[in-house]
Structures are given as structure tokens and as C-alpha cells.
Design a protein around this motif. Structure first.
Motif, PDB file in Angstrom:
ATOM      1  N   VAL A 182       0.835  -1.207   0.000  1.00  0.00           N
ATOM      2  CA  VAL A 182       0.000   0.000   0.000  1.00  0.00           C
ATOM      3  C   VAL A 182       0.868   1.254   0.000  1.00  0.00           C
ATOM      4  O   VAL A 182       0.580   2.232  -0.701  1.00  0.00           O
ATOM      5  CB  VAL A 182      -0.942   0.005   1.227  1.00  0.00           C
ATOM      6  N   LYS A 183       1.944   1.241   0.760  1.00  0.00           N
ATOM      7  CA  LYS A 183       2.810   2.420   0.839  1.00  0.00           C
ATOM      8  C   LYS A 183       3.507   2.687  -0.493  1.00  0.00           C
ATOM      9  O   LYS A 183       3.690   3.850  -0.886  1.00  0.00           O
ATOM     10  CB  LYS A 183       3.833   2.238   1.959  1.00  0.00           C
ATOM     11  N   ASP A 184       3.880   1.612  -1.207  1.00  0.00           N
ATOM     12  CA  ASP A 184       4.466   1.793  -2.544  1.00  0.00           C
ATOM     13  C   ASP A 184       3.424   2.339  -3.510  1.00  0.00           C
ATOM     14  O   ASP A 184       3.732   3.181  -4.369  1.00  0.00           O
ATOM     15  CB  ASP A 184       5.027   0.472  -3.062  1.00  0.00           C
ATOM     16  N   GLU A 185       2.203   1.839  -3.398  1.00  0.00           N
ATOM     17  CA  GLU A 185       1.120   2.320  -4.257  1.00  0.00           C
ATOM     18  C   GLU A 185       0.861   3.804  -4.020  1.00  0.00           C
ATOM     19  O   GLU A 185       0.718   4.584  -4.973  1.00  0.00           O
ATOM     20  CB  GLU A 185      -0.144   1.500  -3.976  1.00  0.00           C
ATOM     21  N   LEU A 186       0.789   4.217  -2.740  1.00  0.00           N
ATOM     22  CA  LEU A 186       0.602   5.627  -2.417  1.00  0.00           C
ATOM     23  C   LEU A 186       1.746   6.464  -2.968  1.00  0.00           C
ATOM     24  O   LEU A 186       1.531   7.542  -3.535  1.00  0.00           O
ATOM     25  CB  LEU A 186       0.501   5.810  -0.893  1.00  0.00           C
ATOM     26  N   ARG A 187       2.966   5.960  -2.815  1.00  0.00           N
ATOM     27  CA  ARG A 187       4.140   6.682  -3.290  1.00  0.00           C
ATOM     28  C   ARG A 187       4.113   6.838  -4.814  1.00  0.00           C
ATOM     29  O   ARG A 187       4.314   7.936  -5.336  1.00  0.00           O
ATOM     30  CB  ARG A 187       5.398   5.949  -2.846  1.00  0.00           C
ATOM     31  N   ASP A 188       3.843   5.755  -5.525  1.00  0.00           N
ATOM     32  CA  ASP A 188       3.835   5.803  -6.996  1.00  0.00           C
ATOM     33  C   ASP A 188       2.769   6.765  -7.513  1.00  0.00           C
ATOM     34  O   ASP A 188       3.026   7.576  -8.408  1.00  0.00           O
ATOM     35  CB  ASP A 188       3.589   4.401  -7.567  1.00  0.00           C
ATOM     36  N   ASN A 189       1.567   6.666  -6.958  1.00  0.00           N
ATOM     37  CA  ASN A 189       0.481   7.542  -7.419  1.00  0.00           C
ATOM     38  C   ASN A 189       0.726   8.995  -7.018  1.00  0.00           C
ATOM     39  O   ASN A 189       0.314   9.916  -7.730  1.00  0.00           O
ATOM     40  CB  ASN A 189      -0.854   7.058  -6.860  1.00  0.00           C
ATOM     41  N   LEU A 190       1.395   9.204  -5.879  1.00  0.00           N
ATOM     42  CA  LEU A 190       1.728  10.564  -5.458  1.00  0.00           C
ATOM     43  C   LEU A 190       2.719  11.197  -6.431  1.00  0.00           C
ATOM     44  O   LEU A 190       2.577  12.372  -6.804  1.00  0.00           O
ATOM     45  CB  LEU A 190       2.319  10.543  -4.044  1.00  0.00           C
ATOM     46  N   ILE A 191       3.704  10.427  -6.855  1.00  0.00           N
ATOM     47  CA  ILE A 191       4.689  10.950  -7.808  1.00  0.00           C
ATOM     48  C   ILE A 191       4.009  11.362  -9.106  1.00  0.00           C
ATOM     49  O   ILE A 191       4.279  12.437  -9.659  1.00  0.00           O
ATOM     50  CB  ILE A 191       5.784   9.886  -8.073  1.00  0.00           C
ATOM     51  N   VAL A 192       3.091  10.521  -9.595  1.00  0.00           N
ATOM     52  CA  VAL A 192       2.350  10.855 -10.813  1.00  0.00           C
ATOM     53  C   VAL A 192       1.539  12.125 -10.614  1.00  0.00           C
ATOM     54  O   VAL A 192       1.512  13.021 -11.469  1.00  0.00           O
ATOM     55  CB  VAL A 192       1.430   9.680 -11.222  1.00  0.00           C
ATOM     56  N   ARG A 193       0.881  12.219  -9.458  1.00  0.00           N
ATOM     57  CA  ARG A 193       0.029  13.379  -9.164  1.00  0.00           C
ATOM     58  C   ARG A 193       0.851  14.663  -9.064  1.00  0.00           C
ATOM     59  O   ARG A 193       0.441  15.715  -9.570  1.00  0.00           O
ATOM     60  CB  ARG A 193      -0.726  13.130  -7.851  1.00  0.00           C
ATOM     61  N   LEU A 194       2.022  14.600  -8.429  1.00  0.00           N
ATOM     62  CA  LEU A 194       2.868  15.781  -8.296  1.00  0.00           C
ATOM     63  C   LEU A 194       3.334  16.283  -9.658  1.00  0.00           C
ATOM     64  O   LEU A 194       3.415  17.494  -9.894  1.00  0.00           O
ATOM     65  CB  LEU A 194       4.076  15.466  -7.407  1.00  0.00           C
ATOM     66  N   ARG A 195       3.627  15.361 -10.555  1.00  0.00           N
ATOM     67  CA  ARG A 195       4.044  15.769 -11.904  1.00  0.00           C
ATOM     68  C   ARG A 195       2.882  16.403 -12.670  1.00  0.00           C
ATOM     69  O   ARG A 195       3.073  17.324 -13.469  1.00  0.00           O
ATOM     70  CB  ARG A 195       4.583  14.558 -12.669  1.00  0.00           C
ATOM     71  N   GLU A 196       1.673  15.925 -12.427  1.00  0.00           N
ATOM     72  CA  GLU A 196       0.500  16.459 -13.128  1.00  0.00           C
ATOM     73  C   GLU A 196       0.187  17.885 -12.704  1.00  0.00           C
ATOM     74  O   GLU A 196      -0.191  18.718 -13.530  1.00  0.00           O
ATOM     75  CB  GLU A 196      -0.716  15.569 -12.871  1.00  0.00           C
ATOM     76  N   ILE A 197       0.333  18.180 -11.400  1.00  0.00           N
ATOM     77  CA  ILE A 197      -0.048  19.510 -10.900  1.00  0.00           C
ATOM     78  C   ILE A 197       1.123  20.489 -10.911  1.00  0.00           C
ATOM     79  O   ILE A 197       0.962  21.661 -10.564  1.00  0.00           O
ATOM     80  CB  ILE A 197      -0.637  19.430  -9.477  1.00  0.00           C
ATOM     81  N   ALA A 198       2.309  20.018 -11.315  1.00  0.00           N
ATOM     82  CA  ALA A 198       3.486  20.886 -11.382  1.00  0.00           C
ATOM     83  C   ALA A 198       3.330  21.872 -12.538  1.00  0.00           C
ATOM     84  O   ALA A 198       2.538  21.660 -13.458  1.00  0.00           O
ATOM     85  CB  ALA A 198       4.742  20.038 -11.563  1.00  0.00           C
ATOM     86  N   PRO A 199       4.076  22.986 -12.528  1.00  0.00           N
ATOM     87  CA  PRO A 199       4.031  23.934 -13.644  1.00  0.00           C
ATOM     88  C   PRO A 199       4.306  23.233 -14.970  1.00  0.00           C
ATOM     89  O   PRO A 199       5.284  22.495 -15.107  1.00  0.00           O
ATOM     90  CB  PRO A 199       5.140  24.933 -13.295  1.00  0.00           C
ATOM     91  N   GLY A 200       3.422  23.451 -15.931  1.00  0.00           N
ATOM     92  CA  GLY A 200       3.565  22.798 -17.233  1.00  0.00           C
ATOM     93  C   GLY A 200       2.866  21.459 -17.319  1.00  0.00           C
ATOM     94  O   GLY A 200       2.765  20.875 -18.407  1.00  0.00           O
ATOM     95  N   GLY A 201       2.376  20.948 -16.194  1.00  0.00           N
ATOM     96  CA  GLY A 201       1.682  19.669 -16.187  1.00  0.00           C
ATOM     97  C   GLY A 201       0.251  19.802 -16.679  1.00  0.00           C
ATOM     98  O   GLY A 201      -0.300  20.898 -16.755  1.00  0.00           O
ATOM     99  N   PRO A 202      -0.388  18.681 -17.004  1.00  0.00           N
ATOM    100  CA  PRO A 202      -1.768  18.733 -17.532  1.00  0.00           C
ATOM    101  C   PRO A 202      -2.792  19.256 -16.534  1.00  0.00           C
ATOM    102  O   PRO A 202      -3.858  19.699 -16.929  1.00  0.00           O
ATOM    103  CB  PRO A 202      -2.054  17.267 -17.909  1.00  0.00           C
ATOM    104  N   LYS A 203      -2.480  19.178 -15.237  1.00  0.00           N
ATOM    105  CA  LYS A 203      -3.413  19.665 -14.202  1.00  0.00           C
ATOM    106  C   LYS A 203      -2.751  20.741 -13.352  1.00  0.00           C
ATOM    107  O   LYS A 203      -2.932  20.809 -12.139  1.00  0.00           O
ATOM    108  CB  LYS A 203      -3.884  18.508 -13.332  1.00  0.00           C
ATOM    109  N   GLU A 204      -1.979  21.591 -14.020  1.00  0.00           N
ATOM    110  CA  GLU A 204      -1.224  22.636 -13.331  1.00  0.00           C
ATOM    111  C   GLU A 204      -2.128  23.500 -12.448  1.00  0.00           C
ATOM    112  O   GLU A 204      -3.202  23.919 -12.858  1.00  0.00           O
ATOM    113  CB  GLU A 204      -0.532  23.530 -14.356  1.00  0.00           C
ATOM    114  N   GLY A 205      -1.670  23.732 -11.216  1.00  0.00           N
ATOM    115  CA  GLY A 205      -2.389  24.611 -10.310  1.00  0.00           C
ATOM    116  C   GLY A 205      -3.431  23.931  -9.453  1.00  0.00           C
ATOM    117  O   GLY A 205      -3.953  24.545  -8.519  1.00  0.00           O
TER     118      GLY A 205
END
Length: 520
Positions: A27-50
Motif C-alpha cells: 500500500v505504501k508503494d502504491e501511495l508513493r507511486d500515485n503521489l509521484i504521478v500526481r505531483l508531476r501532473e499539478i506541477a508547472p507545465g503539467g496537464p493539471k497545473e495549479g
């Protein structure tokens, strides 16, 4: 992938995208992997920026959220420490947004076993007998979150499990058999997130059992050793004061909690207003047959005053700081403020609901239960303390709008004997007509953007705010019946002058009497 297209047997699962490597992640690896994906999405230039990492969490972007992210990236069990009403439970529940949309398990398994590596004897036997025909069920993120409020009466059976003699008798198994176990909340949270609120309230021996099964994977129940290699992300919440007031976290358990994260109350009025706007029920609906009320309009200064009450209370010496002043206070208060204004509009058939400062005083029931008082406050009485808090809040917000406003003309009107009563007995139009008699009043409402075209409900609310602010600064007075009159200082001066005049009159009369006695 829609839920109807998900594999329903172990054989179908093996040929799908849900491979053994993917499903068998902790579960902790799953949370970590999905968190990394989410952080990249909301980062500047990402598809869900902001976008926010945890929707609905306000004021923690630069403080609490980065620490939670670090804990998840480190695969830590963590604890949130904070006073009541600091969104601890909401943060923990938001962790489900970082779980996979669907997760497979052996159908009928109490431990929600991984089909590729079943943990319980039930699932192992089922897979051994059915093979690829083993039925598969699916969990959503919400179903993978289990929450428990810790109380002193919680037992090992509640949390871990117990031997079920009835199940043993019916199945013919020995009491020591794993198949006779009735599993508690923690095993049933396997392959998910297990949250415990107010962990210090949990008895020491229960904390030890919890620590033992999360660290070593085993526990003894009724003398029978039970080994469960559970895959659970365990998170906690607690009030810092509880460490000394009601209980404590046992040292071995506290030592195994990876991160200790402190929460806090909103740091600015704007953050607090955003939270209350999000949480308070102010968007009221009405039956189609009710065509009276068209809309609810809450002035910004009313929102500011309501929030300021909590800020002032957190600094007041008469309020117990150890218990905190929950953010639920302004939320409940705002709901009651709107309701009182709504009641007034319904009585008088008005189309617009506009709260006034007087409605905040009417919202005392939403405040009294959310403030713990010190001894001094108890002696003065909760209602008196809360009225003082409201007056202080009104004064603070009044200064932000009218600090440079000269109100002498308004004061003079009251000093010359003028009086006005603002209550719910009259419609806004009638109250407005009374207020217009006060010389210079409406000319001073420019900071609130009040003009001759403003609706009566809006204009009356603004005028009452100005008068309440002057009352808070003791420039004029107001009775409990909400009648505004000349200030106490003016009244005292008049009383002193009248007393002096009466004294001089008495002295003249006494002198006259003495003179008359002398001629006799």
C-alpha cells in the motif's frame, strides 16, 4: 477501465493489465507511486497545473501538505498533531485519492487477500481448489479506508480480533485454528489505509498489540499465537494536550511512527473565510411554490467579523487555549447568521436575505458550545464573554473600513437626543427610513460601496455595521433591545451636570431658609 469490464476470475486477472507485480505492490508503494504521478501532473507545465494535491484542504499548502508529501514519499506511518477543528481527519481521508481506482481481491475473503499471494487460510484453500476459476472482487479507494476513533473501552478484539467459539463449534475446527478467528478492524483494513483518531486515548496494552502486529506481524489472542503479515498504511491523529490530559502514546509505538506532523489554524482571515465558504451551508434552496426569497447576499464584512471571532477567542485570556477554538465555530455561526436573516426576510416577505451584525449576536448558540473557558471566563459567564468577543471582532473589522472616517456628525445627532431601534420587528424599508434621519450616516458608508441605489436590505446591514462599530468604540450606546442612543460618556457628563445643578439649587434653598430663620 469501467467496473463492468474488470476481470472476474483469477484466470482473467492473469491475462489483464493487473499483473502480479502491479497488484502485489505494498500500500505504501502504491501511495508513493500515485503521489509521484500526481505531483508531476499539478506541477508547472503539467496537464493539471495549479490543482490542489488534497482538494478541500485550505491554508496548508506551504506548511502541512509538504510534510505529508515527504512522509508518503518516505513510506512512513505518520501522525497528525493538532487542536480540534484543524482538518486532521479530512487530511487522512484525502489519502484515498492516492490509491488505485480499483484493486482486486479474492471474493469472500475477510482479509481482502491479494489473489496472487493470499494471506488467509480461507483464500489459500479457495485458490488451491478452484485455481484460475477463483472468483475475484474489486475494492474502490473509499472501501480501502478504515477509520477508528480511539476510546478507553476499545479492546484487542475490536482492533485485532478474537476467537469465535460459535464459529469453531459450527465448523468443527479447534479453537486455535485460524478459521475460528473473528477479525477486527485492522486485519479487515488489509491492503488499505487504517486511521486511528485520538490515539492517546487508546489503552496502553491495546497500543502494544497494535504496535506488535504492525511491526512483527503477530499477536497472541486468548493464548493462541496469530501471525498476520498485514499490508496496511497506518496513520494517526491526536491532540497534543492529550499526551498529558487523558493518556499518552506508548514509547515503542511512538518510536515506530515515522513522521510527526503539526497542524494549525488558518493563519489569515482570507484563508479562514475560504474554509467557511467551503464548509458552511449558506446556499439555501426553497420549494418551487416559494417565490418570495430570490437570493442570499452575505456582505464581506459579515464574513470577516464571523471569522474574527475565532481569531480573537484564540488570543483571549478568558478562553482555554489548550482545547483550542475550532474552525467549526465560524462555520456554525455563519449558518445561524444566515438563518436569522432568512427568518427575518420570510416574516416580512423580503426577496433578498442580507445578514446584519445583529444576526451575529443572535447566533450565540453556535458559539457557546465551541469555546472552553478558563476560571475567569466561567465567573463572568459564557454569554458575557462571547458578547465581548463579538464586540472586539466588530471593532477590529470596523477599523479596517472606517479608521479614517469622522463620525462626529453622527455622534452629535445621538447626543442631541436622537435614538433608533434596529431589530427584526420591522421590514428593511421601514428601518431604512428611520436610519435616513441620522445626519451624515449614509455619506459615511462609501467604504462599503453603499449608494442611493442600494437595496434597502443591503443599506440597512451596512448602516447597522457602522453603528455597531461606533458602539464597540463607545462613541454611542446600544441597549439589549438593540436601541442605539448617545454614548455613555455623554450621558455621564449630562448626569454630572444635572447633579451639580441640583446641588447648587439645594444650596440656594438652604441659604434662603437660614436667612428666613434669622429674621424670626
Amino acid at each position: 477501465m469501467p467496473s463492468t469490464a474488470l476481470p472476474r476470475t483469477l484466470g482473467q486477472l492473469r491475462t489483464s493489465v493487473y499483473t502480479a507485480d502491479r497488484v502485489s505492490r505494498s500500500v505504501k508503494d502504491e501511495l508513493r507511486d500515485n503521489l509521484i504521478v500526481r505531483l508531476r501532473e499539478i506541477a508547472p507545465g503539467g496537464p493539471k497545473e495549479g490543482e490542489s494535491l488534497f482538494p478541500g484542504i485550505v491554508g496548508y499548502d506551504d506548511t502541512v501538505v509538504p510534510q505529508v508529501v515527504n512522509a508518503l514519499l518516505s513510506r512512513h506511518n505518520f501522525i497528525l498533531l493538532g487542536l480540534r477543528g484543524q482538518a486532521k481527519s479530512r487530511i487522512l481521508r484525502s489519502l484515498t485519492t492516492l490509491l488505485d481506482p480499483f484493486s482486486p481481491y479474492v471474493a469472500g475473503s475477510e482479509l481482502r487477500d491479494n489473489p496472487y499471494a493470499p494471506l488467509s487460510k480461507f483464500s489459500r484453500d479457495l485458490v488451491a481448489s478452484l485455481g484460475d476459476d477463483t472468483p475475484i472482487a474489486w475494492m474502490t479507494p473509499v472501501e480501502r479506508y478504515v477509520e477508528k476513533l480511539a476510546t478507553p473501552d476499545v479492546t484487542v478484539a475490536d482492533l485485532i480480533g478474537d476467537v469465535d467459539p460459535i464459529k469453531a463449534a459450527r465448523s468443527g475446527h479447534e479453537l486455535g485454528s485460524e478459521l475460528t478467528m473473528h477479525y477486527g478492524l485492522l486485519p479487515r483494513a488489509n491492503r488499505g489505509i487504517f486511521a486511528i483518531n485520538e490515539i492517546p486515548d487508546l489503552a496502553g496494552k491495546i497500543q502494544v498489540a497494535l504496535f506488535n502486529i504492525m511491526q512483527e506481524g503477530d499477536v497472541q489472542i486468548k493464548g493462541y499465537p496469530v501471525r498476520l503479515e498485514l499490508d496496511v498504511a497506518i496513520v494517526f491523529s491526536a491532540n497534543p494536550e492529550d499526551y498529558t490530559a487523558r493518556g499518552k502514546i506508548v514509547t515503542p509505538l511512538k518510536d515506530r511512527i515515522g513522521s510527526e506532523i503539526r497542524t494549525h489554524y488558518p493563519e489569515s482571515l482570507d484563508e479562514a473565510i475560504s474554509i467557511t465558504e467551503q464548509e458552511a451551508w449558506t446556499e439555501r434552496t426553497y420549494a418551487p411554490s416559494n417565490d418570495t426569497i430570490q437570493r442570499i447576499e452575505i456582505p464581506h464584512y459579515i464574513r470577516q467579523i464571523v471569522e474574527q471571532i475565532a481569531f480573537v477567542a484564540r488570543e483571549d485570556k478568558k478562553v482555554d487555549k489548550r482545547s483550542g477554538v475550532s474552525q467549526r465555530l465560524p462555520i456554525s455561526t455563519m449558518e445561524l447568521v444566515v438563518s436569522n436573516a432568512e427568518r427575518r426576510a420570510l416574516i416580512h416577505g423580503e426577496s433578498v436575505v442580507v445578514p446584519r451584525v445583529g444576526d451575529i449576536f443572535a447566533a450565540l448558540p453556535g458559539i457557546t458550545g465551541k469555546i472552553e473557558l478558563e476560571y475567569e471566563g466561567e465567573m463572568r459567564g459564557s454569554d458575557n464573554v462571547i458578547r465581548e468577543l463579538i464586540r472586539s471582532s466588530v471593532a477590529n473589522i470596523f477599523d479596517s473600513y472606517f479608521a479614517d472616517t469622522n463620525t462626529q456628525q453622527i455622534e452629535q445627532w445621538f447626543n442631541l437626543g436622537g435614538a433608533v431601534e434596529l431589530n427584526d420587528k420591522q421590514p428593511a424599508a421601514a428601518v431604512l427610513a428611520e436610519l435616513q434621519q441620522i445626519q451624515g450616516l449614509f455619506e459615511k458608508l462609501t467604504p462599503l460601496k453603499i449608494t442611493s441605489k442600494s437595496q434597502p436590505e443591503v443599506a440597512v446591514s451596512a448602516a447597522e455595521f457602522l453603528l455597531e462599530g461606533m458602539t464597540a468604540h463607545k462613541r454611542i450606546s446600544r441597549s439589549e433591545a438593540r436601541k442605539f442612543t448617545a454614548g455613555e460618556k455623554r450621558k455621564r457628563n449630562e448626569e454630572a451636570a444635572n447633579f451639580a445643578e441640583r446641588k447648587r439649587e439645594q444650596e440656594r434653598e438652604d441659604a434662603h431658609n437660614r436667612t428666613r430663620r434669622g429674621f424670626n
